[in-house]
Enzyme design. Structure first.
Site, mmCIF file in Angstrom:
data_model
loop_
_atom_site.group_PDB
_atom_site.id
_atom_site.type_symbol
_atom_site.label_atom_id
_atom_site.label_comp_id
_atom_site.label_asym_id
_atom_site.label_seq_id
_atom_site.Cartn_x
_atom_site.Cartn_y
_atom_site.Cartn_z
ATOM 1 N N HIS A 1 0.865 -1.193 0.000
ATOM 2 C CA HIS A 1 0.000 0.000 0.000
ATOM 3 C C HIS A 1 0.900 1.241 0.000
ATOM 4 O O HIS A 1 1.634 1.494 0.967
ATOM 5 C CB HIS A 1 -0.935 0.000 1.210
ATOM 6 C CG HIS A 1 -2.039 -1.005 1.064
ATOM 7 N ND1 HIS A 1 -2.619 -1.654 2.116
ATOM 8 C CD2 HIS A 1 -2.662 -1.456 -0.074
ATOM 9 C CE1 HIS A 1 -3.555 -2.482 1.654
ATOM 10 N NE2 HIS A 1 -3.608 -2.377 0.326
ATOM 11 N N GLU B 1 1.548 3.933 2.933
ATOM 12 C CA GLU B 1 1.899 3.486 4.284
ATOM 13 C C GLU B 1 3.411 3.558 4.486
ATOM 14 O O GLU B 1 4.091 2.557 4.723
ATOM 15 C CB GLU B 1 1.312 2.083 4.513
ATOM 16 C CG GLU B 1 -0.216 2.111 4.421
ATOM 17 C CD GLU B 1 -0.902 0.748 4.359
ATOM 18 O OE1 GLU B 1 -0.230 -0.275 4.565
ATOM 19 O OE2 GLU B 1 -2.120 0.715 4.103
ATOM 20 N N HIS C 1 2.058 -3.355 7.163
ATOM 21 C CA HIS C 1 1.167 -2.251 6.794
ATOM 22 C C HIS C 1 1.106 -1.244 7.947
ATOM 23 O O HIS C 1 1.710 -1.454 8.995
ATOM 24 C CB HIS C 1 -0.254 -2.788 6.553
ATOM 25 C CG HIS C 1 -0.406 -3.620 5.312
ATOM 26 N ND1 HIS C 1 -1.071 -3.186 4.197
ATOM 27 C CD2 HIS C 1 0.016 -4.881 5.012
ATOM 28 C CE1 HIS C 1 -1.064 -4.125 3.265
ATOM 29 N NE2 HIS C 1 -0.409 -5.175 3.731
ATOM 30 N N GLU D 1 0.236 -4.591 11.345
ATOM 31 C CA GLU D 1 -0.174 -3.193 11.146
ATOM 32 C C GLU D 1 0.575 -2.373 12.196
ATOM 33 O O GLU D 1 0.441 -2.628 13.402
ATOM 34 C CB GLU D 1 -1.689 -3.038 11.333
ATOM 35 C CG GLU D 1 -2.528 -3.808 10.318
ATOM 36 C CD GLU D 1 -2.839 -3.015 9.043
ATOM 37 O OE1 GLU D 1 -2.455 -1.815 8.959
ATOM 38 O OE2 GLU D 1 -3.467 -3.596 8.144
HETATM 39 O O1 0X9 Z 1 -7.047 -4.066 4.163
HETATM 40 C C1 0X9 Z 1 -5.861 -4.395 4.035
HETATM 41 O O2 0X9 Z 1 -5.339 -4.728 2.981
HETATM 42 C C2 0X9 Z 1 -4.984 -4.352 5.305
HETATM 43 N N1 0X9 Z 1 -5.283 -3.180 6.099
HETATM 44 S S1 0X9 Z 1 -4.868 -1.687 5.567
HETATM 45 O O3 0X9 Z 1 -5.459 -0.722 6.462
HETATM 46 N N2 0X9 Z 1 -3.297 -1.515 5.653
HETATM 47 O O4 0X9 Z 1 -5.302 -1.535 4.190
HETATM 48 C C3 0X9 Z 1 -5.253 -5.601 6.129
HETATM 49 C C4 0X9 Z 1 -5.020 -6.882 5.395
HETATM 50 C C5 0X9 Z 1 -5.326 -8.084 6.226
HETATM 51 N N3 0X9 Z 1 -5.258 -9.311 5.466
HETATM 52 C C6 0X9 Z 1 -6.259 -9.695 4.617
HETATM 53 N N4 0X9 Z 1 -7.371 -9.069 4.544
HETATM 54 N N5 0X9 Z 1 -6.050 -10.783 3.926
HETATM 55 ZN ZN ZN Z 2 -2.131 -1.462 4.036
#
Ligand code: 0X9
Ligand code: ZN
Length: 263
Positions: A24, A27, A151, A229
């Site tokens: 991302h 980040e 992240h 995170e």
């Molecule tokens: O939503 C995401 O991709 C991640 N959070 S963020 O706020 N950095 O965008 C969390 C990803 C967790 N893992 C999966 N959903 N597989």
């Molecule tokens: Zn992210």
């Protein structure tokens, strides 16, 4: 895209860990934290006992910049850019997709969008992005025992799966995921008292199908996969300060060393 490999070559049969950050684009603290830890590993090997032991036991692999085009765009054009920068047709007005919705394990499921303009757009097909293809091919080649995505910015250590809303579906070795995630979160918390816990993705955040962590444990040979995170930046959320890097780096290094001791 580069993968940084760190470990003492003269110790055979090391356990392989693959980390990925920056998938991302906005980040930034994720990229910075892995780079800071790289420097710690390289400069404190042989003097710091914990780092030395870790680099004799683990081969650390870091893809720091998991979305280089997105990162460049976030650096130079639009700070809050999250996705890749692909264009799928000449008529299209919105660019890119969310690489963390683009992996081929329950691709297209809950928490991913088919709207090209959404920040959680899954892309036109699984692995449509060169970035996710590269990460996939690296993981298939290296077969890390542990995979982790880094992240920001609501601190938590997540374990899979994260593809289905309202029901917690976990890998067969969920207990090993839980134990390790909790130990890592507690090591991170121990450094500066950051409020960080561990939990299953759906339980903590809700579903987001097509993530790298789900694919790592669901499809690739990895036994364990996590998403870390990290802390929010000093200006709020994704917006940070240079002074965020050292406290974050120390926290995450403590988490990595705990992981190293526990696997
Ligand atoms: O939503 C995401 O991709 C991640 N959070 S963020 O706020 N950095 O965008 C969390 C990803 C967790 N893992 C999966 N959903 N597989
Ligand atoms: Zn992210």
């Amino acid at each position: 895209m580069k993968n940084i490999k760190i470990g003492d070559k003269s110790y055979p049969n090391k356990l392989r860990v693959q980390m990925e950050s920056g998938i991302h684009a906005r980040e930034w603290l994720a990229h910075a934290t892995l780079i800071w830890i790289t420097n710690e590993f390289l400069t404190k090997y042989g003097t710091d006992i914990e780092i030395t032991n870790s680099l004799r036991k683990v081969e650390w692999n870091f893809v720091v910049s998991g979305n280089p085009d997105g990162y460049e765009y976030s650096r130079n054009s639009y700070r809050m850019w999250r996705k890749t920068r692909s264009r799928y047709s000449i008529t299209q007005t919105c660019y890119g997709c969310d690489p963390n919705r683009n992996y081929d394990y329950f691709w297209g499921g809950d928490g991913s969008s088919n709207n090209q303009c959404s920040d959680t757009y899954r892309g036109p097909r699984p692995f449509s992005e060169i970035e996710t293809q590269n990460l996939r091919d690296l993981v298939l080649r290296l077969k890390p025992k542990v995979y982790a995505a880094v992240h920001t910015y609501v601190p938590v250590v997540l374990w899979p799966y994260g593809y289905k809303d309202n029901v917690i579906i976990e890998p067969p070795n969920a207990q090993a995921h839980r134990d390790l995630a909790r130990r890592v979160a507690s090591a991170i918390r121990g450094v500066n008292g950051l409020n960080i816990n561990a939990g299953n993705t759906v339980d903590v955040l809700g579903a987001a199908a097509g993530g790298s962590d789900d694919w790592a444990v669901g499809v690739s040979a990895s036994e364990l996969a996590f998403t870390f995170e990290l802390r929010p930046g000093c200006q709020g959320g994704f917006l940070g300060c240079i002074s965020d890097i050292v406290p974050s780096g120390k926290e995450v290094l403590a988490g990595f060393l705990e992981l190293s001791r526990s696997i």
